[in-house]
Design a protein around this motif. Structure first.
Motif, PDB file in Angstrom:
ATOM      1  N   GLY A 249       0.788  -1.222   0.000  1.00  0.00           N
ATOM      2  CA  GLY A 249       0.000   0.000   0.000  1.00  0.00           C
ATOM      3  C   GLY A 249       0.820   1.272   0.000  1.00  0.00           C
ATOM      4  N   LEU A 250       2.049   1.187  -0.487  1.00  0.00           N
ATOM      5  CA  LEU A 250       2.963   2.332  -0.518  1.00  0.00           C
ATOM      6  C   LEU A 250       3.409   2.572  -1.958  1.00  0.00           C
ATOM      7  CD1 LEU A 250       5.118   1.201   2.527  1.00  0.00           C
ATOM      8  CD2 LEU A 250       3.437   3.069   2.544  1.00  0.00           C
ATOM      9  N   PRO A 251       3.504   3.824  -2.395  1.00  0.00           N
ATOM     10  CA  PRO A 251       3.852   4.092  -3.796  1.00  0.00           C
ATOM     11  C   PRO A 251       5.151   3.433  -4.250  1.00  0.00           C
ATOM     12  CG  PRO A 251       3.055   6.087  -2.743  1.00  0.00           C
ATOM     13  CD  PRO A 251       3.210   5.072  -1.653  1.00  0.00           C
ATOM     14  N   ASP A 252       6.192   3.540  -3.444  1.00  0.00           N
ATOM     15  CA  ASP A 252       7.473   2.958  -3.847  1.00  0.00           C
ATOM     16  C   ASP A 252       7.406   1.426  -3.875  1.00  0.00           C
ATOM     17  OD1 ASP A 252       8.610   5.454  -4.112  1.00  0.00           O
ATOM     18  OD2 ASP A 252       9.426   5.482  -2.076  1.00  0.00           O
ATOM     19  N   ALA A 253       6.598   0.858  -3.001  1.00  0.00           N
ATOM     20  CA  ALA A 253       6.439  -0.592  -2.999  1.00  0.00           C
ATOM     21  C   ALA A 253       5.706  -1.067  -4.240  1.00  0.00           C
ATOM     22  CB  ALA A 253       5.699  -1.037  -1.743  1.00  0.00           C
ATOM     23  N   LEU A 254       4.712  -0.299  -4.694  1.00  0.00           N
ATOM     24  CA  LEU A 254       4.007  -0.650  -5.923  1.00  0.00           C
ATOM     25  C   LEU A 254       4.960  -0.640  -7.116  1.00  0.00           C
ATOM     26  CD1 LEU A 254       1.565  -1.175  -7.714  1.00  0.00           C
ATOM     27  CD2 LEU A 254       1.053   1.281  -7.622  1.00  0.00           C
TER      28      LEU A 254
END
Length: 346
Positions: A249-254
């Motif tokens: 649920g985190l932009p960098d993780a996506l």
């Protein structure tokens, strides 16, 4: 008029027990269920803390297992005393969407109708942390708990456990024995339920990445190879996988999850994050031919599938539950950082 107690979300970090009128049978197809166990959904923690804003007041708790106490004259499949899972989404079972398996979009009720959330229409559906709840389409919605499945595990199957299951079940049906990467984070129990399901369904390597030591330890205990990972914009794919689950649920993780998906592979998102918008690297996805899916689980449809695994013991949702708390202590425990709390009736 009889009354019941209901845990009510007032605003972030403020819950109150309210006395309300007890639900009654109004239509022949309804049932009244007494919740016995309610697991805290990953999203509940963020609603409770204010990270995911919702306007109160509304009844809280939506991962429900309990006992039927009354049924309408038209209910054929259930009787008082039956122990049941209550899917968190309201679904009639007969509209076109429901018959196609799209039970998160039932056309008989307002959009997003569910227990434990702010109402989106005129009807308030109530919440699981209550003495009693009304189930409007009992024969379509309720699922009997089979022998060998605990009441606490059954509660988790109403949402998060089945959400983790669906992230890997369809991709593995297409690519049996494939390796899987799970990018863990804010959807903390869903990512771990994905590990469980991947193991049960015969995945090859199961790699779990996260920045949290507690979740990494739990994933390892569930059978995953774990790698501590701090997500950042420059984090490159270490290796690529045919199946990836993005539960952070985190932009960098996506971005990292998509970078880590093999050409023509599948990446499944389970949580849209805290903001209203998110960016995805479409050019990279296009060039690699990645299939990216995201959306709310069709809970009632998928429950039947995961119960087969739970009944035979290859999936045990209790392995993910980190703590049991009595209903009476729910106010204080709701914002505590445990991976998966189950509230049990005192």
């Amino acid at each position: 008029m009889a009354s019941i107690e209901q845990l009510t979300f007032i605003k972030p970090e403020q819950f109150e027990w309210h006395e309300i009128a007890a639900p009654v049978i109004q239509n022949a197809g309804e049932a009244i269920v007494r919740p016995l166990a309610v697991t805290r959904c990953d999203l509940d923690l963020y609603m409770a803390s204010g990270m995911y804003p919702m306007q109160g007041p509304f009844a809280f708790g939506h991962e429900i297992a309990g006992e039927v106490v009354d049924v309408g004259d038209g209910v054929k499949g259930f009787a008082p005393g039956d122990r049941v899972i209550v899917p968190f989404q309201i679904s009639c079972g007969t509209c076109d969407n429901c018959r196609r398996g799209f039970t998160n979009a039932c056309a008989a009720v307002e959009p997003f109708a569910a227990y434990g959330f702010a109402p989106t229409g005129d009807r308030k559906w109530g919440g699981g942390l209550s003495d009693l709840i009304n189930v409007p389409f009992a024969d379509a919605m309720l699922v009997k708990i089979p022998d060998g499945v605990s009441i606490t595990g059954a509660a988790a199957i109403s949402d998060n456990a089945v959400d983790g299951y669906r992230t890997v079940a369809e991709p593995l049906a297409k690519r049996p024995g494939a390796d899987i990467l799970i990018v863990g984070g804010l959807a903390q129990s869903v990512g771990l339920f994905s590990v469980q399901a991947a193991r049960a369904l015969g995945a090859g390597r199961i790699v779990y990445r996260d920045y949290d030591a507690g979740r990494l330890a739990k994933a390892k205990a569930l059978g995953a190879e774990v790698i501590e990972t701090q997500y950042g914009p420059d984090l490159r794919a270490i290796e690529e996988f045919p199946i990836v689950v993005e539960a952070a649920g985190l932009p960098d993780a996506l971005t990292f999850a998509i970078r880590s998906t093999q050409p023509c592979g599948t990446c499944s998102g389970v949580f849209a994050g805290m903001g209203a918008k998110a960016s995805v690297p479409l050019r990279s996805m296009y060039m690699k031919g990645i299939t990216y899916t995201i959306g709310r689980v069709h809970a009632r449809t998928e429950i039947d599938h995961i119960l087969d695994c739970a009944h035979c013991g290859t999936i045990n949702p209790d392995e993910v539950i980190s703590r049991s708390v009595p209903f009476s202590e729910a106010v204080d425990a709701m914002t505590e950082p445990d991976i998966k709390i189950v509230f049990e009736r005192d």
